[in-house]
Design an enzyme around this catalytic site. Sequence first.
Site, PDB file in Angstrom:
ATOM      1  N   LYS A 137      -7.547   6.471  -1.762  1.00 46.68           N
ATOM      2  CA  LYS A 137      -8.280   6.837  -0.562  1.00 46.68           C
ATOM      3  C   LYS A 137      -7.700   6.124   0.648  1.00 46.68           C
ATOM      4  O   LYS A 137      -7.156   5.031   0.458  1.00 46.68           O
ATOM      5  CB  LYS A 137      -9.775   6.524  -0.687  1.00 46.68           C
ATOM      6  CG  LYS A 137     -10.163   5.189  -1.327  1.00 46.68           C
ATOM      7  CD  LYS A 137      -9.726   3.874  -0.789  1.00 46.68           C
ATOM      8  CE  LYS A 137     -10.046   3.412   0.575  1.00 46.68           C
ATOM      9  NZ  LYS A 137      -9.625   2.018   0.850  1.00 46.68           N
ATOM     10  N   TYR A 220     -15.918   4.575   2.135  1.00 44.74           N
ATOM     11  CA  TYR A 220     -16.848   4.316   1.031  1.00 44.74           C
ATOM     12  C   TYR A 220     -18.262   4.744   1.429  1.00 44.74           C
ATOM     13  O   TYR A 220     -19.024   5.244   0.608  1.00 44.74           O
ATOM     14  CB  TYR A 220     -16.866   2.826   0.666  1.00 44.74           C
ATOM     15  CG  TYR A 220     -15.629   2.331  -0.023  1.00 44.74           C
ATOM     16  CD1 TYR A 220     -15.544   2.310  -1.411  1.00 44.74           C
ATOM     17  CD2 TYR A 220     -14.541   1.869   0.704  1.00 44.74           C
ATOM     18  CE1 TYR A 220     -14.405   1.843  -2.057  1.00 44.74           C
ATOM     19  CE2 TYR A 220     -13.396   1.393   0.075  1.00 44.74           C
ATOM     20  CZ  TYR A 220     -13.332   1.387  -1.307  1.00 44.74           C
ATOM     21  OH  TYR A 220     -12.207   0.930  -1.938  1.00 44.74           O
TER      22      TYR A 220
HETATM   23  P1  NDP Z   1      -0.866  -3.474  -0.047  1.00 45.97           P
HETATM   24  O1  NDP Z   1      -0.399  -3.725   1.329  1.00 45.97           O
HETATM   25  O2  NDP Z   1      -1.284  -4.639  -0.847  1.00 45.97           O
HETATM   26  O3  NDP Z   1       0.256  -2.693  -0.860  1.00 45.97           O
HETATM   27  C1  NDP Z   1       0.858  -1.535  -0.384  1.00 45.97           C
HETATM   28  C2  NDP Z   1       2.230  -1.411  -1.025  1.00 45.97           C
HETATM   29  O4  NDP Z   1       2.834  -0.217  -0.561  1.00 45.97           O
HETATM   30  C3  NDP Z   1       3.221  -2.517  -0.650  1.00 45.97           C
HETATM   31  O5  NDP Z   1       3.112  -3.657  -1.446  1.00 45.97           O
HETATM   32  C4  NDP Z   1       4.548  -1.827  -0.853  1.00 45.97           C
HETATM   33  O6  NDP Z   1       4.866  -1.857  -2.231  1.00 45.97           O
HETATM   34  C5  NDP Z   1       4.249  -0.376  -0.545  1.00 45.97           C
HETATM   35  N1  NDP Z   1       4.774   0.051   0.769  1.00 45.97           N
HETATM   36  C6  NDP Z   1       5.665   1.049   0.953  1.00 45.97           C
HETATM   37  N2  NDP Z   1       5.952   1.187   2.243  1.00 45.97           N
HETATM   38  C7  NDP Z   1       5.255   0.261   2.913  1.00 45.97           C
HETATM   39  C8  NDP Z   1       5.146  -0.092   4.278  1.00 45.97           C
HETATM   40  N3  NDP Z   1       5.820   0.566   5.240  1.00 45.97           N
HETATM   41  N4  NDP Z   1       4.330  -1.121   4.616  1.00 45.97           N
HETATM   42  C9  NDP Z   1       3.646  -1.771   3.684  1.00 45.97           C
HETATM   43  N5  NDP Z   1       3.680  -1.483   2.363  1.00 45.97           N
HETATM   44  C10 NDP Z   1       4.498  -0.471   1.970  1.00 45.97           C
HETATM   45  O7  NDP Z   1      -2.034  -2.409   0.051  1.00 45.97           O
HETATM   46  P2  NDP Z   1      -3.178  -2.106  -1.007  1.00 45.97           P
HETATM   47  O8  NDP Z   1      -2.647  -2.190  -2.377  1.00 45.97           O
HETATM   48  O9  NDP Z   1      -4.373  -2.912  -0.687  1.00 45.97           O
HETATM   49  O10 NDP Z   1      -3.541  -0.588  -0.636  1.00 45.97           O
HETATM   50  C11 NDP Z   1      -2.715   0.487  -1.037  1.00 45.97           C
HETATM   51  C12 NDP Z   1      -3.556   1.779  -1.043  1.00 45.97           C
HETATM   52  O11 NDP Z   1      -4.593   1.636  -1.972  1.00 45.97           O
HETATM   53  C13 NDP Z   1      -4.215   2.115   0.278  1.00 45.97           C
HETATM   54  O12 NDP Z   1      -4.216   3.500   0.476  1.00 45.97           O
HETATM   55  C14 NDP Z   1      -5.636   1.630   0.122  1.00 45.97           C
HETATM   56  O13 NDP Z   1      -6.572   2.353   0.889  1.00 45.97           O
HETATM   57  C15 NDP Z   1      -5.851   1.844  -1.350  1.00 45.97           C
HETATM   58  N6  NDP Z   1      -6.812   0.896  -1.924  1.00 45.97           N
HETATM   59  C16 NDP Z   1      -7.846   1.378  -2.671  1.00 45.97           C
HETATM   60  C17 NDP Z   1      -8.759   0.533  -3.218  1.00 45.97           C
HETATM   61  C18 NDP Z   1      -9.875   1.068  -4.038  1.00 45.97           C
HETATM   62  O14 NDP Z   1     -10.763   0.304  -4.416  1.00 45.97           O
HETATM   63  N7  NDP Z   1      -9.881   2.343  -4.400  1.00 45.97           N
HETATM   64  C19 NDP Z   1      -8.686  -0.907  -3.003  1.00 45.97           C
HETATM   65  C20 NDP Z   1      -7.533  -1.328  -2.251  1.00 45.97           C
HETATM   66  C21 NDP Z   1      -6.647  -0.439  -1.721  1.00 45.97           C
HETATM   67  P3  NDP Z   1       6.361  -2.139  -2.740  1.00 45.97           P
HETATM   68  O15 NDP Z   1       6.692  -3.513  -2.209  1.00 45.97           O
HETATM   69  O16 NDP Z   1       6.239  -2.074  -4.208  1.00 45.97           O
HETATM   70  O17 NDP Z   1       7.236  -1.082  -2.145  1.00 45.97           O
END
Ligand code: NDP
Length: 365
Positions: A137, A220
Amino acid sequence: MTSKESHSGAQYARPSGSETQPGIEVLHHQLQPLEHDKKLGIALAGLGNYATQQLAPALQQCKFCRLAGIVTGNTSKIPMWQARYKIPDENVYSYDNFDEIASNSSIDIVYIVLPNALHAEFAIRAAKAGKHVICEKPMALTTAECDEMIAASKAANRLLGIGYRLHFEPYNMEVARIGTEKIFGNPTYIHAQHGQANMGGWRLDKKLSGGGAIQDLGIYCIQAARYACGEEPESVQVLEQRGFDASDPGSMERYIAWEMQMEGGLTARAEASYEADMNLLHLTAEHGWIELSPAFSYSGIHGKTATGFLQLASVNQQLLQMDDFALSVLHGSKASLPGELGKKDVAIIQAIYSSMQSGNRVAIE
Ligand code: NDP
């Protein structure tokens, strides 16, 4: 969304009107797991906090799917993931060579856990590669993107599901049961709040997030209002906001309060914030009420009703959500939480932004 859609889609949903039926977690517990190599292979795309802290550990306990691959832009993360989860070299992808996943038969599902602005691109690429998709989401930044994602999955004859984990959380589903089955009479009011202070990273970059607190946390509240009463909002009105400045295209809401007029006539009020911690879902009905606080966390949800404290099971929401999707794939049935469900929330967010800019009440398309 009708009450039927909000409940009956989930593989383990209890039949309506039956308080004594087992909950999602009990039904899942009764199912026999598949052997390791028969489980569907999931590749996590984007190895950030949610993938690392929640999804990968949950996948170790799933009965019908397993962590089979990773997609990352950060090569320094690869050794740890390969070592911890025994991921072979051929199941490791970058964003550049991601499309080669098409020829990898050990990956059935791609789970998009990337910043919001990248959801549509990768969901579409995954579908074109012949993979089923779970997308986090918010599904995308615009309903047009959602339409493209839905069309790509349909064209590939693959499922598209949204990661709405709270549909597998017993306290939230109890609110839905009380609201939709009118256990305390007709619902008359809903209040939802979700806030988290000190957000950083891509969430504060509008090009990647699509906006502020409503995109990440307010969604949410929107989902909760919909499953709590089984009705759709007909219009929205922003009541207050801080952070968005119409003269600054990069600005976004740090705090926003809005009202949703639901089709049956009740009002749902909601607040989302990057300024303060908030976590509440309250439903009032003619003869009683139910309240969860915290409501939207991964664990530790507490609930009470007009008649006392609730004592429900604590579950691994992500495990149940991913196994539910895997079962839909295995059974050849529809996704319980399909792209259309996510698209509606995106439409509601777009209407809220329109109201934030105009100050007017905005009808939902
Ligand atoms: P993070 O910032 O922790 O992780 C995002 C990951 O995306 C990065 O670690 C990186 O992985 C990758 N990435 C690729 N391009 C980019 C960029 N330009 N900038 C930053 N990161 C990039 O975010 P979250 O894990 O917290 O969130 C990711 C998604 O999950 C979002 O859409 C969020 O809304 C959703 N989410 C849902 C939750 C739920 O409970 N359903 C809870 C938390 C988040 P890499 O280094 O491997 O390329």
